[in-house]
Design an enzyme around this catalytic site. Structure first.
Site, short mmCIF file in Angstrom:
data_model
loop_
_atom_site.label_atom_id
_atom_site.label_comp_id
_atom_site.label_asym_id
_atom_site.label_seq_id
_atom_site.Cartn_x
_atom_site.Cartn_y
_atom_site.Cartn_z
N GLU A 96 0.77 -1.19 0.00
CA GLU A 96 0.07 -0.16 -0.06
C GLU A 96 0.86 1.05 0.15
O GLU A 96 1.68 1.35 1.09
CB GLU A 96 -0.94 -0.02 1.18
CG GLU A 96 -1.74 1.07 1.43
CD GLU A 96 -1.39 2.08 2.30
OE1 GLU A 96 -1.20 3.24 1.58
OE2 GLU A 96 -1.64 1.98 3.37
N CYS A 133 -1.65 8.52 3.73
CA CYS A 133 -1.70 7.86 2.22
C CYS A 133 -3.03 8.20 1.64
O CYS A 133 -3.05 8.02 0.29
CB CYS A 133 -1.07 6.67 2.22
SG CYS A 133 -2.17 5.53 3.69
#
Length: 514
Positions: free
Chosen positions: A255, A292
């Site tokens: 990720e 993120c």
């Protein structure tokens, strides 16, 4: 200064190297040091596989779920301590710490409840399928816990949630974990792991932690192990190139960073515009933009560009930035001076290609001593996003976003897709048909599509919040991985096999799974 020892093979071990120092990003004081020099990673992994894995797999899913509940309680009991560590080591205000610490506790609680409803030891995937006439021979897919070790490599921005959102499905699956936190903010991760170990909740070998940079971190893995990574796309690419992953087949989930989007619909709704402005400001300021999932690109109809720019700037001007110890401060610092310099470099890069719509460095007085890692929010504008590829490629991992106009719906979807794979896109509109269309068009290049109108304004969970019930991850630049998503998260820690046999044997298999 605290030395954060490593916990492997059932004991705490200090490294033999010079170590790395962790600092308070606001005051600049040394807090702790990490060092993994001299660790035997092969022995660490072997201990986890043979001791921790064997003991975990002997338990049912419900029994492992009960362990997660106990872990959550330990974290809840020590919550105030974790808040203090986060303030010192990450420079976060209380609301930002809550996203990290309370988010971790909630995720553990969710998987504890979910696991309590699972069958005892084996997952059945779908129904059996006949392979011969009269179903005399058939195939049944099953999922069983992997017998390797899961190496969890976490990013600096979520030292609590980043750990437990991976650990919860791994431990529930019956897979032992070795935690490798980012050095800059490892103190909080270390303290949580230490509290859980001292509470004697998990079997020996189920939980290990390595702080710093040990030799052989990937070299010592074997082909049936797993690596779950959160961090930069460059680091993910480097890990993917390692022989254990590229050649031996170690399962790898990534990720990574992405240029997530917020899109205002073309229906001229002032209510939808207000919702977008509010969410953009929130995403720019929560954890100082160090998420993120944070909004990096904002797309609005051409006719609303100036008005939205002014509305966002007006709200940003009211934000107080600085030392989180001061009660009036709403936005704290970046996690380190290194990140501070990286963000300033990114701001300078975008400045050469975009107009500045709001300059926090001149509009906001930072309430902290000189030398802190605080950066005020910045809003850029790119009036011609078609000829400005940089705004679709560069992510400044801090309180920075870029506003862009679109001509029509097709142009909007095409611009959002230029991110080449993102974790999340959020859409704000009062037109249900447009929202449904956006969901389908954006799903292909995003791990999550977050649709907001006035009907859900008060209950929606937020553009940037990765909820355990929903998929977290994204295609392309976002890493191509998947995390969370309820039971979907367990698939990474299981092996799928097709069992081909007579109906009698398959029925016995089904009975044993229940």
């Amino acid at each position: 200064m605290i030395k954060l020892a490593n916990y492997t093979q059932g004991q705490w071990q200090e490294g033999t190297g010079p170590g790395t120092t962790l600092y308070d990003p606001v005051l600049g004081t040394a807090l702790a040091s990490v060092d993994a020099g001299g660790l035997d990673m092969a022995a660490c992994y072997d201990w986890a596989r043979t001791q921790g894995g064997t003991a975990l797999r002997a338990l049912s899913y419900a029994e492992r779920a009960a362990l997660l509940k106990q872990i959550g309680q330990v974290l809840q009991d020590n919550r105030d301590k974790y808040y203090d560590i986060s303030l010192q080591n990450s420079g976060t205000v209380q609301n930002d710490t809550a996203v990290d610490v309370d988010g971790a506790i909630y995720t553990l609680s969710y998987y504890a409840k979910l696991g309590g409803k699972l069958p005892a030891h084996v997952h059945l995937e779908g129904e059996s399928q006949g392979l011969a006439r009269d179903n005399a021979f058939a195939s049944q897919h099953i999922e069983v816990p992997a017998r390797g070790v899961a190496l969890l490599i976490n990013a600096f921005n979520f030292p609590s949630w980043g750990l437990w959102e991976k650990a919860a499905p791994a431990l529930l699956s019956g897979v032992p974990i070795v935690v490798k936190p980012a050095s800059a903010t490892a103190w909080l991760t270390h303290e949580m792991v230490k509290d859980v170990i001292e509470a004697n909740i998990l079997p020996a070998g189920a939980l290990s932690i390595v702080c710093g940079r040990p030799e052989g971190l990937l070299d010592a893995l074997n082909a049936l192990d797993m690596v779950s990574f959160t961090g930069s796309a460059d680091t993910a690419a480097s890990l993917r190139g390692h022989r254990r992953i590229q050649h031996d087949g170690v399962r790898f989930n990534a990720e990574t960073d992405s240029v997530n989007s917020a899109l205002l619909g073309p229906d001229d709704s002032d209510a939808a515009a207000d919702l977008l402005v509010r969410e953009v400001v929130r995403e720019l300021t929560i954890k100082s933009g160090q998420k993120c999932t944070a909004i990096r690109r904002i797309f609005v109809p051409e006719s609303r560009y100036e008005a939205i720019a002014g509305a966002i700037a007006a709200k940003l001007k009211t934000i107080t930035v600085g030392d989180p110890r001061k009660p009036e401060v709403r936005m704290g610092s970046l996690v380190s001076r290194q990140q501070h310099e990286a963000i300033l470099a990114g701001i300078a890069q975008l400045s050469h290609h975009c107009e500045i719509l709001f300059n926090g460095s001149t509009e906001i007085t930072i309430q902290a001593e000189a030398g802190s890692a605080c950066v005020a929010p910045m809003l850029f504008g790119a009036k011609d996003p078609d000829t400005n590829p940089l705004v679709h490629q560069v992510e400044v991992f801090g309180p920075v976003a870029t506003l862009m106009p679109y001509r029509d719906t097709e142009h909007a979807f095409e611009l959002v897709r230029r991110g080449m794979g993102s974790l999340v896109a959020s859409v704000y509109s009062e037109d249900p048909q447009f929202m449904a269309q956006a969901a389908i068009r954006l799903a292909e290049s995003h791990g999550r599509v977050h649709l907001v109108n006035t009907e859900v304004a008060k209950v929606q969970t937020g553009h940037g919040n990765a909820m355990p019930q929903s998929n977290h991850g994204g295609p392309g630049r976002a890493g191509g991985g998947e995390e969370l998503g309820g039971l979907r998260a367990l698939k990474f820690y299981h092996r799928t096999a097709a069992i081909q046999a007579s109906p009698d044997i398959l029925n016995r298999l089904i009975q044993n799974a229940e």
